[in-house]
Design an enzyme around this catalytic site. Structure first.
Site, PDB file in Angstrom:
ATOM      1  N   ASP A  78      53.358   4.787  19.358  1.00 36.38           N
ATOM      2  CA  ASP A  78      52.394   5.124  17.976  1.00 36.38           C
ATOM      3  C   ASP A  78      50.655   4.326  18.214  1.00 36.38           C
ATOM      4  O   ASP A  78      51.013   3.489  18.474  1.00 36.38           O
ATOM      5  CB  ASP A  78      52.909   5.215  16.981  1.00 36.38           C
ATOM      6  CG  ASP A  78      53.401   3.310  16.370  1.00 36.38           C
ATOM      7  OD1 ASP A  78      53.441   2.966  17.382  1.00 36.38           O
ATOM      8  OD2 ASP A  78      53.157   3.360  14.804  1.00 36.38           O
ATOM      9  N   GLU A 135      55.603   2.769  14.895  1.00 40.84           N
ATOM     10  CA  GLU A 135      56.047   1.212  14.755  1.00 40.84           C
ATOM     11  C   GLU A 135      55.642   0.427  13.681  1.00 40.84           C
ATOM     12  O   GLU A 135      55.400  -1.095  12.518  1.00 40.84           O
ATOM     13  CB  GLU A 135      56.292   0.246  15.994  1.00 40.84           C
ATOM     14  CG  GLU A 135      56.727  -1.431  15.932  1.00 40.84           C
ATOM     15  CD  GLU A 135      55.106  -2.276  14.996  1.00 40.84           C
ATOM     16  OE1 GLU A 135      55.887  -3.086  14.512  1.00 40.84           O
ATOM     17  OE2 GLU A 135      54.509  -1.831  15.249  1.00 40.84           O
TER      18      GLU A 135
HETATM   19 ZN   LIG Z   1      50.285  -3.566  15.597  1.00 44.09          ZN
HETATM   20 ZN   LIG Z   2      51.967  -3.319  18.820  1.00 45.50          ZN
END
Ligand SMILES: [Zn+2]
Ligand SMILES: [Zn+2]
Length: 389
Positions: A78, A135
């Site tokens: 991401d 994440e």
């Molecule tokens: Zn980051």
């Molecule tokens: Zn990262």
């Protein structure tokens, strides 16, 4: 550093993939294009590809030989809601979105490893390559696990790395035990009574009360938590009022909280809540406290950390491997995976000049020279962990 031949040959292709991902960043749980690219690359290499865990997650599996052993390696995919200022020719084509944490590079390094692992077939067992979404915000690792990641793809150990522009290029930094902190967010709303700024006696001023709460919060780490237990309480936002002659109705305070020990985490939540409510009461007001627990701490397992250290010393030389004296107060959702499966998380340095932009900076860019290093290390890790007997 030994970079195998198949990786050297695939470098132009990998750099092109990394720059294409960089130009087309996607936010957490929306990595549809990235997920398509990852899945089709892995299918062509002969991996069995599973899609759909946490929406855009991809797990690619390859088995060789007869061993029942299995290893997992995780990369995140991401990007972040930041307006890119790198000026690179492959800069983000989506204004306000960019790969400012190098997850484009993490994904590409694991794709490079996937190719070398498949071409060499120098292992005995099963490899699961885990490409996770989100994440940065929604905890994609946790969502994949809640949807059955380790039941569908059981692993004896799982590994992940993060590039680090604060470390010299090619340097490994690892740590047994805690390496990244748990993170929580708390929103405190002070409910006052607004009115004319010239007549405070007829109001209940939430700014004065809020300011008192901000100051009192500073006492928690200093006075309530053991000095040897790392923790942070940061007031990151204070919103109230708009004009000098108006006392507003309410104030909102946003607090970021970091810790490692679950008991410390409980105590921080308890004290923040108590201070907010009691301070407000002492001013004749109320406070609404919305405390949200986010990522758990990332705690590395000893056996797997020792394994990575030994391998990194062989791979890069002892002078390029350091054990971190301190954990980072940053956070990482890979910690969830380490609660279900043994493993370790480590950093790989990317700095050449020493003044590279740090993570989440609009000028951050992943160093492409790290692609063969990371890909080669993942390949060697798989081949060493699943060594043929
Ligand atoms: Zn980051
Ligand atoms: Zn990262």
């Amino acid at each position: 550093m030994s970079i195998n031949v198949s990786l050297t040959n695939s470098m132009p292709e990998l750099v092109a993939i990394r720059r294409d991902l960089h130009a087309h960043p996607e936010l957490g749980l929306e990595e549809h294009r990235t997920s398509d690219i990852v899945a089709s690359y892995l299918e062509k290499l002969g991996y069995k590809v599973h899609r759909g865990l946490a929406r855009t997650g991809v797990v690619a599996t390859l088995s060789s030989g007869t061993s029942g052993r299995a290893i997992g390696i995780r990369a995140d995919m991401d990007a972040l809601p930041i307006l890119e200022e790198t000026g690179a020719e492959y800069a983000s084509k989506t204004p306000g979105l960019m790969h400012a944490c190098g997850h484009d590079g993490h994904t590409t390094m694991l794709l490079g490893a996937a190719r070398a692992i498949a071409e060499r077939r120098n292992f005995d067992g099963t490899v699961h390559l885990i490409f996770q979404p989100a994440e940065e915000n929604f905890g994609g690792a946790k969502i994949m696990m809640d949807e059955g990641l380790f039941q569908k793809f059981p692993c004896d150990a799982v590994f992940a790395l993060h590039n680090d522009p604060g470390l010299p290029f090619g340097k490994f930094a690892l740590r047994e035990g805690p390496i990244m902190a748990a993170v929580d967010e708390c929103r405190i709303t002070v409910n006052g009574r607004g009115g004319h700024g010239a007549e405070p006696q007829d109001t209940a001023d939430p700014i004065v009360c809020g300011a008192s709460i901000v100051m009192a919060l500073q006492s928690i780490v200093a006075r309530n938590i053991h000095p040897m237990d790392p923790s942070v309480v940061t007031v990151g936002a204070f919103h109230a009022g708009a004009a000098s002659n108006v006392i507003p109705e309410r104030a909102e305070i946003v607090v970021g909280i970091r810790s490692f020990d679950p008991r410390v985490r409980d105590e921080l939540e308890r004290r923040i809540t108590m201070i907010a409510k009691s301070q407000a009461e002492s001013f004749g007001m109320t406070a609404t406290v919305n405390y949200n627990r986010s990522y758990d701490a990332t705690i590395n397992h000893k056996v797997e950390t020792d394994f990575v250290r030994d391998l990194a010393v062989k791979f890069a030389g002892a002078s390029n491997v350091v054990d971190l004296e301190r954990a980072s107060m940053g956070s990482e959702d890979f910690g969830y995976m380490l609660t279900e499966c043994p493993g370790t998380y480590f950093f790989l340095g990317t700095s050449v000049t020493g003044d590279e932009k740090t993570f989440h900076h609009p000028g951050f860019d992943f160093n492409d020279d790290l692609i063969p290093v990371g890909a080669a290390f993942w390949t060697e890790l798989v081949e060493a962990y699943l060594a043929r007997s």
